[in-house]
Design an enzyme around this catalytic site. Structure first.
Site, PDB file in Angstrom:
ATOM      1  N   CYS A 156       0.862  -1.194   0.000  1.00  0.00           N
ATOM      2  CA  CYS A 156       0.000   0.000   0.000  1.00  0.00           C
ATOM      3  C   CYS A 156       0.893   1.236   0.000  1.00  0.00           C
ATOM      4  O   CYS A 156       1.687   1.427   0.919  1.00  0.00           O
ATOM      5  CB  CYS A 156      -0.921   0.022   1.221  1.00  0.00           C
ATOM      6  SG  CYS A 156      -1.842   1.582   1.336  1.00  0.00           S
TER       7      CYS A 156
ATOM      8  N   LYS B  83     -22.680  19.317  12.795  1.00  0.00           N
ATOM      9  CA  LYS B  83     -21.803  20.218  12.067  1.00  0.00           C
ATOM     10  C   LYS B  83     -20.564  19.522  11.515  1.00  0.00           C
ATOM     11  O   LYS B  83     -20.014  19.933  10.514  1.00  0.00           O
ATOM     12  CB  LYS B  83     -21.363  21.363  12.993  1.00  0.00           C
ATOM     13  CG  LYS B  83     -20.521  22.394  12.284  1.00  0.00           C
ATOM     14  CD  LYS B  83     -20.775  23.783  12.807  1.00  0.00           C
ATOM     15  CE  LYS B  83     -19.992  24.782  11.978  1.00  0.00           C
ATOM     16  NZ  LYS B  83     -20.377  26.149  12.243  1.00  0.00           N
TER      17      LYS B  83
END
Ligand SMILES: [Zn+2]
Length: 538
Positions: A137, A313
């Site tokens: 990766c 939020k």
């Protein structure tokens, strides 16, 4: 928690590190979390009168940096310079991080020493050349084990994904140099066994122990498919694996192979703070590298948990989408620093939300703490013309406050300074703030003020002195968390000399009753934590 043996040796600084952060990322809430924790621990230990060395920095090598720089049309060094100067260092200044050094892995003081360290391992027979093929990766800069991979869906159907990045791995085949990590499993397990506090928290320790018990593979420590890294000294077709390069910062920054006096006065770290996603690198590879090179092991490795973002939020973006400045522009730097360590038990996973921050800001900072400070200052102004009176009529109620403070100081010092458990330490401090609020409510100084007999005046003086002296101690205790508001409170109390360890305001002395002298000039000062509706919105 058990403190391990490397702490407080004579002549050695207490050495605290954050990880060196991957320069390519924009600094986000997760980076701020670990760095603020390191800063608070540093400031706390300094306030004990200890010598502390606090290191942070950036990790600048590897394929991902190279690819981004190429895409931007600049050299990787130019790209790193820009990120460090425009993103990383300014954020730490903004958050009042008191680091002693900032190391970059592209600095010559680092790269030269990394080459020497690796050459040393090679000369000792700890490194050999071998072939390797496996899933890699780029995000992790790490070979993955086939069993770790997850099956792709949607656009990645048919592909194998990195479990962390959820992106396809690449199959890399390389002739690499390998470090004989597999030979260190038993030694590591013996060290974990002999030093129960080496890895914190317990859950992190258990995970590492069971990982090492499964048996370790040798570690590929070089790459030859790209060249943005530190060249292997004896074979410049290869660069050193970015994680080996990065971990060595903890040694190179304090004079490894360069300044022996400085090295002896700092190394090894007493506390490495890090996110649990990079726990194995620090708790397995790093100590094995040190053992292989005959260097001493760090005192403690303390992993923090996942920081989850919740609430309306914040749920629109993920963690990496939240800039700490979005939060500080609304709540202020002090409240941000406090909330990170207040809301979540250090080491556990926890949730961070805008709504929870707003609620706690209002109830704990503005009401319980800030309001107490302004009421006390206002009453000293109104009843004693702003001159702090002497306490001459201490009774059981005052005795309870003295005892409460002594307990708060002892508990906070143990929790924060020794155990790295910030939430429990803050709890002890704010329990005391609540106790002082209760004392004011019960003593009702505004009623006592109506009695202008000598006894009445003495009683009023004692109540207000007791409250002001309690606040003096709270300013010392909260100074490592919230330096700006603590300073404002300090000035408003007319306390002297200056707040902070250099002026001798030690944690131990916070609980020594009576340090605030009668006759001090108490002023109303700026409100410590303005109500949120009074603040400009972000
Ligand atoms: Zn990955």
């Amino acid at each position: 928690m058990v403190a391990t043996g490397t702490e407080n040796q004579s002549g050695k600084a207490f050495y605290v590190t954050t990880p060196i952060y991957y320069v390519n990322d924009a600094p986000h809430l997760g980076h701020a979390y670990t760095t603020v924790a390191g800063d608070v621990l540093t400031r706390w230990r300094r306030q004990r009168g200890e010598q502390v060395w606090f290191l942070t920095g950036t990790d600048e090598h590897g394929q991902k940096v190279l690819r981004t720089a190429e895409a931007k049309g600049v050299t990787p060094q130019e790209w790193c310079d820009k990120l460090v100067e425009e993103a990383w260092k300014p954020l730490w200044r903004h958050l009042e991080i008191a680091n002693d050094d900032f190391i970059r892995t592209t600095e010559k003081r680092h790269t030269d020493r990394v080459r020497e360290f690796v050459q040393d391992l090679y000369d000792k027979g700890e490194i050999y050349k071998g072939g390797y093929q496996g899933p890699y990766c780029v995000g992790c800069e790490e070979y993955k084990l086939p069993g770790e991979l997850i099956a792709g869906e949607g656009e990645y159907t048919g592909k194998q994904l990195c479990p962390i990045h959820k992106r396809p791995v690449e199959i890399l085949k390389e002739e690499n140099y390998f470090f004989k990590l597999s030979e260190y499993g038993d030694k590591l397990l013996a060290h974990y066994e002999a030093n129960p506090g080496f890895i914190q928290p317990e859950s992190a320790r258990n995970e590492v122990v069971s990982f090492v018990r499964q048996g370790l593979q040798d570690l590929s420590i070089s790459r030859s498919t790209f060249d943005w890294g530190v060249p292997i000294p004896w074979d410049d077709e290869h660069v050193i694996y970015v994680w080996v390069d990065a971990l060595l910062n903890y040694a190179t920054a304090v004079g490894y192979n360069q300044n022996q006096d400085k090295f002896d006065a700092s190394f090894p770290a007493d506390v490495h703070l890090l996110g649990k996603d990079i726990l194995r690198f620090h708790a397995v590879i790093w100590p094995a590298l040190l053992m292989a090179n005959g260097l001493r092991l760090p005192g403690r490795i303390v992993a923090n948990g996942w920081l989850l973002v919740g609430g309306e939020k914040m749920s629109k973006s993920n963690l990496t989408g939240i800039s700490p400045r979005d939060i500080t522009s609304h709540f202020g730097v002090d409240a941000f620093r406090w909330y990170l360590l207040r809301a979540i038990a250090y080491g556990q996973d926890g949730s961070f939300s805008w709504e929870d921050l707003a609620a706690r800001y209002t109830s704990e900072l503005a009401n319980d703490y800030g309001n107490l400070a302004s009421r006390v200052a206002a009453m000293v102004g109104k009843y004693f013309d702003g001159v702090l009176p002497e306490a001459s009529a201490d009774g059981d109620a005052e005795k309870a406050i003295h005892d409460g403070l002594a307990k708060a100081v002892a508990d906070a010092d143990r929790k924060i300074g020794d155990d790295v458990e910030f939430q429990a330490g803050l709890q002890a401090i704010f329990d005391f703030v609540k106790q002082v609020n209760g004392y004011i409510s019960e003593q009702e100084p505004w009623k006592v003020a109506k009695d202008d007999s000598p006894e009445g005046r003495a009683r009023l003086a004692t109540i207000l002195y007791t409250a002001a002296e309690s606040l003096r101690a709270v300013a010392v205790l909260l100074n490592p968390f919230m330096p700006a508001s603590s300073q404002r409170l300090w000035e408003s109390l007319g306390a002297e000399p200056a707040l902070g360890p250099l002026a001798g305001q030690r944690v131990q002395d916070a609980g020594e009753w009576g340090r605030l002298p009668a006759g001090a000039t108490v002023t109303k000062g700026a409100i410590l934590f303005p109500r949120l509706e009074d603040k400009p919105t972000a």
